[in-house]
Design a protein around this motif. Structure first.
Motif, PDB file in Angstrom:
ATOM      1  N   ARG A 209       9.380   0.809  -5.484  1.00  0.00           N
ATOM      2  CA  ARG A 209      10.551   0.630  -4.631  1.00  0.00           C
ATOM      3  C   ARG A 209      11.729   1.501  -5.043  1.00  0.00           C
ATOM      4  O   ARG A 209      12.563   1.852  -4.217  1.00  0.00           O
ATOM      5  CB  ARG A 209      10.979  -0.836  -4.621  1.00  0.00           C
ATOM      6  N   GLN A 210      11.816   1.843  -6.335  1.00  0.00           N
ATOM      7  CA  GLN A 210      12.961   2.602  -6.808  1.00  0.00           C
ATOM      8  C   GLN A 210      12.663   3.133  -8.205  1.00  0.00           C
ATOM      9  O   GLN A 210      11.875   2.539  -8.950  1.00  0.00           O
ATOM     10  CB  GLN A 210      14.219   1.713  -6.853  1.00  0.00           C
ATOM     11  N   PHE A 211      13.283   4.259  -8.572  1.00  0.00           N
ATOM     12  CA  PHE A 211      13.070   4.866  -9.878  1.00  0.00           C
ATOM     13  C   PHE A 211      14.155   4.390 -10.839  1.00  0.00           C
ATOM     14  O   PHE A 211      15.055   5.133 -11.201  1.00  0.00           O
ATOM     15  CB  PHE A 211      13.060   6.393  -9.766  1.00  0.00           C
ATOM     16  N   THR A 212      14.041   3.133 -11.255  1.00  0.00           N
ATOM     17  CA  THR A 212      14.990   2.553 -12.187  1.00  0.00           C
ATOM     18  C   THR A 212      14.445   2.646 -13.615  1.00  0.00           C
ATOM     19  O   THR A 212      13.307   3.054 -13.845  1.00  0.00           O
ATOM     20  CB  THR A 212      15.263   1.085 -11.830  1.00  0.00           C
ATOM     21  N   VAL A 235      -3.929   4.542  -4.459  1.00  0.00           N
ATOM     22  CA  VAL A 235      -2.940   4.876  -3.432  1.00  0.00           C
ATOM     23  C   VAL A 235      -1.573   4.553  -4.018  1.00  0.00           C
ATOM     24  O   VAL A 235      -1.292   3.394  -4.350  1.00  0.00           O
ATOM     25  CB  VAL A 235      -3.159   4.077  -2.134  1.00  0.00           C
ATOM     26  N   LEU A 236      -0.731   5.571  -4.173  1.00  0.00           N
ATOM     27  CA  LEU A 236       0.638   5.395  -4.675  1.00  0.00           C
ATOM     28  C   LEU A 236       1.582   5.422  -3.486  1.00  0.00           C
ATOM     29  O   LEU A 236       1.683   6.429  -2.784  1.00  0.00           O
ATOM     30  CB  LEU A 236       0.992   6.509  -5.661  1.00  0.00           C
ATOM     31  N   ASP A 237       2.286   4.328  -3.250  1.00  0.00           N
ATOM     32  CA  ASP A 237       3.134   4.183  -2.063  1.00  0.00           C
ATOM     33  C   ASP A 237       4.598   4.415  -2.434  1.00  0.00           C
ATOM     34  O   ASP A 237       5.227   3.598  -3.116  1.00  0.00           O
ATOM     35  CB  ASP A 237       2.963   2.782  -1.475  1.00  0.00           C
ATOM     36  N   LEU A 238       5.137   5.545  -1.967  1.00  0.00           N
ATOM     37  CA  LEU A 238       6.547   5.877  -2.185  1.00  0.00           C
ATOM     38  C   LEU A 238       7.363   5.760  -0.904  1.00  0.00           C
ATOM     39  O   LEU A 238       8.506   6.217  -0.856  1.00  0.00           O
ATOM     40  CB  LEU A 238       6.668   7.307  -2.738  1.00  0.00           C
ATOM     41  N   ARG A 239       6.816   5.141   0.114  1.00  0.00           N
ATOM     42  CA  ARG A 239       7.548   5.007   1.377  1.00  0.00           C
ATOM     43  C   ARG A 239       8.779   4.133   1.180  1.00  0.00           C
ATOM     44  O   ARG A 239       8.725   3.078   0.571  1.00  0.00           O
ATOM     45  CB  ARG A 239       6.643   4.403   2.449  1.00  0.00           C
ATOM     46  N   GLY A 240       9.896   4.615   1.694  1.00  0.00           N
ATOM     47  CA  GLY A 240      11.136   3.857   1.590  1.00  0.00           C
ATOM     48  C   GLY A 240      11.755   3.850   0.210  1.00  0.00           C
ATOM     49  O   GLY A 240      12.752   3.159  -0.005  1.00  0.00           O
ATOM     50  N   ASN A 241      11.219   4.622  -0.714  1.00  0.00           N
ATOM     51  CA  ASN A 241      11.771   4.672  -2.067  1.00  0.00           C
ATOM     52  C   ASN A 241      12.891   5.707  -2.104  1.00  0.00           C
ATOM     53  O   ASN A 241      12.631   6.903  -1.962  1.00  0.00           O
ATOM     54  CB  ASN A 241      10.669   5.033  -3.062  1.00  0.00           C
ATOM     55  N   VAL A 289      -0.935   9.794  -2.034  1.00  0.00           N
ATOM     56  CA  VAL A 289       0.455   9.348  -2.099  1.00  0.00           C
ATOM     57  C   VAL A 289       0.990   9.157  -0.680  1.00  0.00           C
ATOM     58  O   VAL A 289       0.884  10.060   0.157  1.00  0.00           O
ATOM     59  CB  VAL A 289       1.335  10.364  -2.853  1.00  0.00           C
ATOM     60  N   LEU A 290       1.541   7.982  -0.420  1.00  0.00           N
ATOM     61  CA  LEU A 290       2.150   7.675   0.878  1.00  0.00           C
ATOM     62  C   LEU A 290       3.646   7.981   0.835  1.00  0.00           C
ATOM     63  O   LEU A 290       4.348   7.558  -0.095  1.00  0.00           O
ATOM     64  CB  LEU A 290       1.948   6.204   1.232  1.00  0.00           C
ATOM     65  N   ALA A 296      13.043   9.587  -0.836  1.00  0.00           N
ATOM     66  CA  ALA A 296      14.113  10.546  -1.116  1.00  0.00           C
ATOM     67  C   ALA A 296      14.202  10.874  -2.599  1.00  0.00           C
ATOM     68  O   ALA A 296      13.746  10.114  -3.457  1.00  0.00           O
ATOM     69  CB  ALA A 296      15.459   9.990  -0.630  1.00  0.00           C
ATOM     70  N   SER A 297      14.791  12.018  -2.891  1.00  0.00           N
ATOM     71  CA  SER A 297      15.152  12.515  -4.221  1.00  0.00           C
ATOM     72  C   SER A 297      14.027  12.359  -5.242  1.00  0.00           C
ATOM     73  O   SER A 297      13.104  13.157  -5.264  1.00  0.00           O
ATOM     74  CB  SER A 297      16.470  11.893  -4.696  1.00  0.00           C
ATOM     75  N   ALA A 298      14.073  11.356  -6.131  1.00  0.00           N
ATOM     76  CA  ALA A 298      13.046  11.212  -7.158  1.00  0.00           C
ATOM     77  C   ALA A 298      11.664  11.057  -6.539  1.00  0.00           C
ATOM     78  O   ALA A 298      10.672  11.562  -7.078  1.00  0.00           O
ATOM     79  CB  ALA A 298      13.362  10.022  -8.062  1.00  0.00           C
ATOM     80  N   SER A 299      11.573  10.355  -5.414  1.00  0.00           N
ATOM     81  CA  SER A 299      10.290  10.227  -4.713  1.00  0.00           C
ATOM     82  C   SER A 299       9.784  11.594  -4.277  1.00  0.00           C
ATOM     83  O   SER A 299       8.580  11.885  -4.350  1.00  0.00           O
ATOM     84  CB  SER A 299      10.436   9.324  -3.483  1.00  0.00           C
ATOM     85  N   GLU A 300      10.702  12.446  -3.825  1.00  0.00           N
ATOM     86  CA  GLU A 300      10.316  13.778  -3.366  1.00  0.00           C
ATOM     87  C   GLU A 300       9.906  14.669  -4.523  1.00  0.00           C
ATOM     88  O   GLU A 300       9.046  15.548  -4.371  1.00  0.00           O
ATOM     89  CB  GLU A 300      11.472  14.389  -2.572  1.00  0.00           C
ATOM     90  N   ILE A 301      10.499  14.457  -5.684  1.00  0.00           N
ATOM     91  CA  ILE A 301      10.085  15.215  -6.865  1.00  0.00           C
ATOM     92  C   ILE A 301       8.648  14.882  -7.230  1.00  0.00           C
ATOM     93  O   ILE A 301       7.821  15.762  -7.477  1.00  0.00           O
ATOM     94  CB  ILE A 301      11.034  14.934  -8.045  1.00  0.00           C
ATOM     95  N   VAL A 302       8.325  13.586  -7.263  1.00  0.00           N
ATOM     96  CA  VAL A 302       6.956  13.176  -7.593  1.00  0.00           C
ATOM     97  C   VAL A 302       5.980  13.678  -6.536  1.00  0.00           C
ATOM     98  O   VAL A 302       4.932  14.253  -6.861  1.00  0.00           O
ATOM     99  CB  VAL A 302       6.876  11.648  -7.731  1.00  0.00           C
ATOM    100  N   ALA A 303       6.325  13.478  -5.263  1.00  0.00           N
ATOM    101  CA  ALA A 303       5.432  13.914  -4.184  1.00  0.00           C
ATOM    102  C   ALA A 303       5.242  15.425  -4.201  1.00  0.00           C
ATOM    103  O   ALA A 303       4.113  15.924  -4.053  1.00  0.00           O
ATOM    104  CB  ALA A 303       5.991  13.460  -2.832  1.00  0.00           C
TER     105      ALA A 303
END
Length: 389
Positions: A209-212, A235-241, A289-290, A296-303
């Motif tokens: 849900r978030q990169f805390t 399956v790694l779900d980063l949707r909405g993160n 990866v979903l 956004a941001s950190a999610s986009e770095i991982v993706a």
């Protein structure tokens, strides 16, 4: 009189030394006196102080000191032409820190500052926002009937927050229902940052849900448990993160990527910081990866790192497109400031600012996205089994 203002000015002029993704804590204790006593700064601050004293002494209706200082701070940050620059008072700054530590309260949404306004990027299940039908991608244009375009984000958030059981009315725009107003009843929100389970076909599913702080260790632990339980792929779900801390993004990518670049951060003056995978990855595990427009941001770095390294397949929608770094600096006078200090680039060398990451399989709709991810994962597992992958 000027202590708080000088502290803000120092934080704006002197950049902190440690870069993160969506947010960064200022790493250096800047010395306001050093700025005040140097070069033209002394004269300019004396000039500003003269204006403040004159307004206090001679204006028809004597303004409060806090009002004058707030106006001066807003002017300083506004001069940066930075849509993400914000001043946080002590309460708002504490709330921001709590969010980065994993805390969450309110109506159950994650919002993102954009040049177009405050956008809802995540609506959590089982929350007042979900029950009221708020949509990801909608802009918040008013709170309790008051337009919010001219207000900083912390003020808007303060107006949305409130005691559990009280109501707030949001004006919304940009969604499928057009401009509308929705009244919600506030509630305490408790959300885990990582959830995992086995899917019907036996594959492992991990939602972030978030990169805390500490989330990468949790992801590694959950993935390992799923694999030990017999899951043939993940399956790694980063949707909405909406993102979070850079160190956590690098560590999450390193769960799956053994070596090579993860992200490059370019600061003012072309100073470049390169971050690479840390080793000890679960490298042979088939991975999908979903992502969606709320990633956004950190999610986009991982993706982006997973896609560019050909470590896994991306399924869903083009991501949000936030490729800048905001530094958060705590002020000695209380509160803090946030402002853009760098841009980041995925391993291909591309910036995703206002562009996003394009998935390998473009699919709309949450259920279709998950179904496609499961199908693609089965194909990766099969290819690995017969030696073609």
């Amino acid at each position: 009189m000027l202590a708080r203002l000088v502290a803000v000015l120092c934080a704006v002029v002197l950049l902190a030394g440690v870069a993160t993704v969506s947010y960064d804590y200022g790493a250096r204790n800047h010395n306001p006196a050093a700025l005040v006593g140097s070069g033209d700064a002394t004269g300019k601050l004396d000039f500003l102080e003269e204006i403040l004293h004159t307004l206090r002494a001679d204006s028809v209706e004597a303004p409060k000191d806090d009002t004058l200082i707030d106006g001066a701070v807003e002017g300083l940050l506004g001069a940066l032409d930075d849509p993400y620059a914000r001043y946080y008072d002590e309460d708002a700054f504490d709330d921001l820190n709590a969010m980065l530590e994993g805390g969450f309260s309110g109506i159950g949404v994650v919002i993102e500052e954009t040049p177009k306004g405050l956008v809802i990027v995540t609506v959590f299940e089982g929350t007042p926002a979900r029950r009221a039908g708020l949509q990801e991608g909608e802009r918040i244009v008013s709170v309790d009937g008051t337009p919010v375009a001219k207000y900083p984000t912390d003020v808007i958030v303060d107006r949305i927050k409130g005691e559990e059981g009280t109501e707030v009315t949001l004006g919304l725009a940009g969604g499928s229902e057009g401009r509308r107003e929705v009244t919600l009843t506030r509630a305490r929100i408790e959300l885990p940052n990582v959830e995992s389970r086995r899917l019907a076909d036996g594959s492992g599913y991990v939602q972030m849900r978030q990169f805390t702080k500490g989330v990468a260790d949790k992801v590694r632990s959950e993935v390992t448990l799923l694999l030990d339980d017999g899951a043939p792929g993940i399956v790694l779900d980063l949707r909405g993160n909406p993102g979070g801390l850079l160190g956590e993004a690098v560590d999450v990518a390193s769960v799956f990527i053994e070596d090579g670049p993860i992200v490059e951060v370019r600061e003012r003056g072309e100073t470049t910081r390169s971050y690479t995978a840390k080793g000890d990855a679960l490298e042979g595990v088939p991975l999908v990866v979903l992502v969606n427009k709320g990633s956004a941001s950190a999610s986009e770095i991982v993706a982006g790192a997973i896609q560019d390294s050909q470590r896994g397949l991306l399924v869903g929608q083009r991501t949000f497109g936030k490729g800048t770094v905001q530094t958060i600096h705590r002020l000695d006078a209380g509160g803090g400031v946030k402002y853009t200090t760098a841009k980041y680039f995925i391993p291909s060398g591309d910036s995703i600012e206002e562009v996003g990451v394009e998935p390998d399989r473009v699919v709309s709709g949450a259920r279709k996205q998950l179904a496609t991810a499961r199908r693609e994962l089965r194909e990766l597992i099969a290819a690995r089994s017969d030696g073609t992958g």
